[in-house]
Write an enzyme that holds these catalytic residues in place. Sequence first.
Site, PDB file in Angstrom:
ATOM      1  CD  GLU A 311       6.673   2.565  -1.443  1.00 55.65           C
ATOM      2  OE1 GLU A 311       6.501   1.410  -1.028  1.00 55.65           O
ATOM      3  OE2 GLU A 311       6.131   3.566  -0.939  1.00 55.65           O
ATOM      4  CG  ASP A 385       0.272   4.314   0.296  1.00 51.27           C
ATOM      5  OD1 ASP A 385      -0.299   3.256  -0.006  1.00 51.27           O
ATOM      6  OD2 ASP A 385       1.270   4.366   1.030  1.00 51.27           O
ATOM      7  CD  GLU A 413       0.610   2.124   5.488  1.00 54.26           C
ATOM      8  OE1 GLU A 413       0.131   1.306   4.674  1.00 54.26           O
ATOM      9  OE2 GLU A 413       1.614   2.810   5.243  1.00 54.26           O
TER      10      GLU A 413
HETATM   11  C1  GCV Z   1       4.132  -3.072   1.218  1.00 49.30           C
HETATM   12  C2  GCV Z   1       2.820   1.980   1.377  1.00 49.30           C
HETATM   13  C3  GCV Z   1       3.064   1.311   2.695  1.00 49.30           C
HETATM   14  C4  GCV Z   1       4.133   0.245   2.570  1.00 49.30           C
HETATM   15  C5  GCV Z   1       3.690  -0.729   1.491  1.00 49.30           C
HETATM   16  C6  GCV Z   1       3.518   0.046   0.198  1.00 49.30           C
HETATM   17  C7  GCV Z   1       3.023  -0.843  -0.925  1.00 49.30           C
HETATM   18  O1  GCV Z   1       3.922   2.760   1.007  1.00 49.30           O
HETATM   19  O2  GCV Z   1       3.437   2.268   3.639  1.00 49.30           O
HETATM   20  O3  GCV Z   1       4.281  -0.376   3.799  1.00 49.30           O
HETATM   21  O4  GCV Z   1       4.610  -1.761   1.311  1.00 49.30           O
HETATM   22  O5  GCV Z   1       2.561   1.043   0.398  1.00 49.30           O
HETATM   23  O6  GCV Z   1       1.818  -0.982  -1.022  1.00 49.30           O
HETATM   24  O7  GCV Z   1       3.827  -1.390  -1.667  1.00 49.30           O
END
Ligand code: GCV
Length: 723
Positions: A311, A385, A413
Amino acid sequence: MKTCLHTLATLVLTLATMLCAVPTHAEDGYDLWLRYHLLAPEQAKLYRDHATEIIIGSATPTQIVTRDELQRGLHGLLGNTLPLSDTVTHDGAIIVGTSASSPLIAKLQLDTQSIGNEGYVIRSVVLDGHTATAIVGRSDIGALYGAFHFLRLLQTGQPIDHLDLHESPRITLRVLDHWDYLNGQVERGYAGTSIWDWWKLPDWRAPRYTDYARANASIGINGTVLNDVVSGATILTPVYLEKVAALADVFRPYGIRVYLSVRFSAPIEIGGLKTADPLDPQVQAWWRAKADEIYKLIPDFGGFLVKADSEGQPGPKDYHRTHADGANMFADVLAPHGGVVMWRTFVYSQASADDRAKQAYEEFKPLDGQFHANVLLQTKNGPIDFQPREPFHPLFGAMPKTPLMMEFEITKEYLGFATHLVYLGPLYEEVLSSDTMVRGKGSTVAKVIDGSLEGHTLSGMAGDANIGTDRNWCGSDFNQANWYVFGRLAWNPTLSSRTIAEEWVRMTFTNNEAFVKPVVDMMMGSREAAVDYMTPLGLLHLMGPGHHYGPAPWDASESEADWRPVYYHRADHLGIGFDRTSNGSNAVAQYAPPIAAQFNDVKQTPERFLLYFHHVPWDYRMRSGQTLWYELVAHYTRGVDDVKQMQETWRHLDGYIDEERYQQVAAFLAIQEKEAQWWRDACIAYFQSISGLPLPPGYAPPQRSLKYYESLSFPYVPGFSSW
Ligand code: GCV
């Protein structure tokens, strides 16, 4: 007269019982499950003979906190302060410690060989002619864990007169990952801001840090990563390391080691170097010096957590190096100090994706055997995720030479944030008990991650914390159960989530059976309800873009294809679902052959994963005999009905617990019902617009138009900003 006295006595007893059962004062949830409230008189009476004095071995910091916890707990539960003693003077002593520090314990000659360094024995014994309870570890920390277990027995109303318990953790590293930023924000945090008051540290050590440590130690958590995996390099500067050291000092007596998330490019950002290439000697020297600096301040520092090449984060690929090159560089600088690297496998690059679900496996599997001994690969429970439901991650079992560490998300989340009552125990249990079949039947994910399948001594489980500055820590009382169940399963991943739920309810609310049973049932059904009203039958990632609040199955606004709901459900006028079979992306091939064969065959695939692995026509016949379209609508509707049922259950429980917590749960259930209805209606309206099919008879149409649901926008969702 006699009858009169008897009636009066009964009345007094009943009144006393009622007063104990129903707290007269409001509670705010701060005490979590360490809520040592006075037990009902008849229960306390049973315990008092077995809790008359406390004897500890020596005054080490850990033994002192152990003694304090026992005193505090027993005082709260039984109503009297237990004297401290050096010798056994009468029946009912509680002797706690190690045989090295306590001659009394040494005298017992208990067999502690099998319990390991963090385990404990709790045994009812006779010592110097007196009955006693010995709580014995091979280390002070083991004894502390034993003391918490002993208190749990009382809190949950279990007998303590003939004890012979042996416990030891099955997993080495039991860690909370905080997604906290130095400015106080918490990524995906729904319980206020960060509990780390970086600004006032190291001088102000808030009492809350100690309570945090107590709560974690009580469930066996022995590590904490203080900062978010993407929070930058500043934490590694001297000013911040001093603050980290202060927290480590607070946590040390409780057996909790501190870890940090580190940014791969820190040598450039704070080290003045031109590169972060892991094979560059200057970069290696920089990290070595940084590790030495940290260990000088924090001799028991745990190690680093790294999110690299994921990411948009920097990583070894920026220098055409592998994940192994990157992880090993950290491993080498930490190894002399006994530290570990937790290297995340949550990687995907939109550029090459034909199926995001496949990418972690494709990148990491070929590297098996190349990682140094102190590297763990931290892998999310599923390939996408942290969705309400995903199959287990195909990396589990696929890298026999490398310890794989589980990462669960505790913060919800994708499961309704703070307000939805969703107990995650069944989700965790479902994943841990999944059979990878890599070494034949019974090769469960639990055995992969506890190291027993391949004989790894290093093992780990991480949970992305749901903790913040809210008075109740987790944004709601029921969210505390998710912290609790994570810790208990990290200790022993074969425990049942129902048993853990029951423990938690008894400790957090009351032992009253009329309350315990319905609440545990409600918790156990809550995750399936959320799956039903959000993403049934193997659907996933239908949440609002970026913030992940509410339904947005229509959304295609995200810049990256695999952040868009439409990428995941692939609904068209013919059918719905992501074809991951050998005719599609062939993600099924990443599983062991028997599992791959099962998932490849639409008829053998469990229906809970149907649309994850298959694109099927709307009129596909389900096992019920109904069409897929019918079942989809039925699941969405059932999800809402289940929440209504949860509300009904809760309505009947008014009066069993304090009003403050009762009312908040009731209010949050009302929010959940409203949002479950929204989820159902928005998803049905959208999928109907694609399938063109009428609603099955008897099912109510969505309350609003699709246009309305699509028009909703939420600029200030908690836990998410543009960072
Ligand atoms: C810490 C997902 C979440 C992000 C998180 C990412 C990860 O994409 O939405 O907020 O970032 O996972 O675990 O690195």
